[in-house]
Design an enzyme around this catalytic site. Structure first.
Site, PDB file in Angstrom:
ATOM      1  N   HIS A  61      28.965  15.680  -5.615  1.00  0.00           N
ATOM      2  CA  HIS A  61      27.683  16.107  -5.304  1.00  0.00           C
ATOM      3  C   HIS A  61      27.238  15.960  -3.859  1.00  0.00           C
ATOM      4  O   HIS A  61      27.345  14.738  -3.260  1.00  0.00           O
ATOM      5  CB  HIS A  61      26.573  15.736  -6.270  1.00  0.00           C
ATOM      6  N   LYS A  70      23.491   7.524   0.473  1.00  0.00           N
ATOM      7  CA  LYS A  70      23.217   6.615  -0.759  1.00  0.00           C
ATOM      8  C   LYS A  70      23.912   5.568  -0.492  1.00  0.00           C
ATOM      9  O   LYS A  70      25.097   5.340  -0.043  1.00  0.00           O
ATOM     10  CB  LYS A  70      23.934   7.547  -1.746  1.00  0.00           C
ATOM     11  N   TYR A 130      21.708   3.409  -7.499  1.00  0.00           N
ATOM     12  CA  TYR A 130      21.939   3.646  -6.197  1.00  0.00           C
ATOM     13  C   TYR A 130      20.476   4.140  -5.517  1.00  0.00           C
ATOM     14  O   TYR A 130      19.518   4.532  -6.244  1.00  0.00           O
ATOM     15  CB  TYR A 130      22.891   5.022  -5.936  1.00  0.00           C
ATOM     16  N   ASP A 169      29.733  20.657 -12.928  1.00  0.00           N
ATOM     17  CA  ASP A 169      31.042  20.088 -12.393  1.00  0.00           C
ATOM     18  C   ASP A 169      32.142  20.715 -12.704  1.00  0.00           C
ATOM     19  O   ASP A 169      33.221  20.768 -11.904  1.00  0.00           O
ATOM     20  CB  ASP A 169      31.064  18.495 -12.497  1.00  0.00           C
TER      21      ASP A 169
END
Length: 182
Positions: A61, A70, A130, A169
């Protein structure tokens, strides 16, 4: 904390110093001044936490606007974490880095803005946490096809079985048709 460069210099592994004894352990997982001086100048605005079962692949992504850097880590279990360079002007455009992150190795991975990101769960389950440099904006999210041969990621699939994917996905774009950053 050690800061380990990868084959893509902008993607950095952070390896904490762990102090432990028979009672347990202590480690510093984030320190702003050190991150700013050793990795890059960024401000984090959102923290996320997910739990996934073995064989689940989340990603790859990225957001075309409100791009997110991230800082990722695993607090339970083990994953194979991947960053794909989507920056057309970069010398590593289209290349990827894959790293095992686990509760045992306590490593973190810095995935800068301009990268597609995903992970595959190799343990019975994994909890993934994260920090993000911008807010989640689903209207700008792109899903890159996890098994695009032009990227060539060698996912460590458990028992060689295809991963479990979300509907989003499963509809991931090939690298050739995905939007890039300049």
């Amino acid at each position: 904390m050690k800061f380990i460069k990868t084959d893509i210099p902008d993607v950095v592994i952070l390896e904490p110093t762990v102090f432990g004894d028979e009672r347990g352990f202590f480690m510093e997982t984030f320190r702003d001044d050190t991150f700013q001086s050793e990795v890059c100048e960024r401000r984090f605005v959102q923290d996320n936490h997910s739990k996934s079962s073995c064989g689940i692949l989340r990603g790859l992504h990225y957001q075309t606007e409100m791009t997110q850097g991230k800082l990722v880590r695993v607090v339970s279990g083990e994953v194979y974490d991947v960053a794909v360079d989507m920056r057309k002007s970069s010398p590593t455009f289209g290349k990827h880095v894959g790293v095992v992150l686990s509760a045992d190795n306590k490593r973190q991975l810095w995935v800068p803005e301009g990268f597609a990101h995903g992970f595959y769960v190799m343990s019975d389950s994994a909890e993934f946490v994260y920090k993000c440099t911008d807010y989640y904006a689903p209207e700008f999210e792109v899903s890159l096809k996890w098994d695009d041969p032009s990227i060539g990621i060698q996912w460590p699939l458990v028992d060689g079985k295809a991963p479990s994917l979300s509907a989003k996905d499963e509809q991931g774009l090939s690298f050739a048709e995905a939007p890039y950053f300049e």
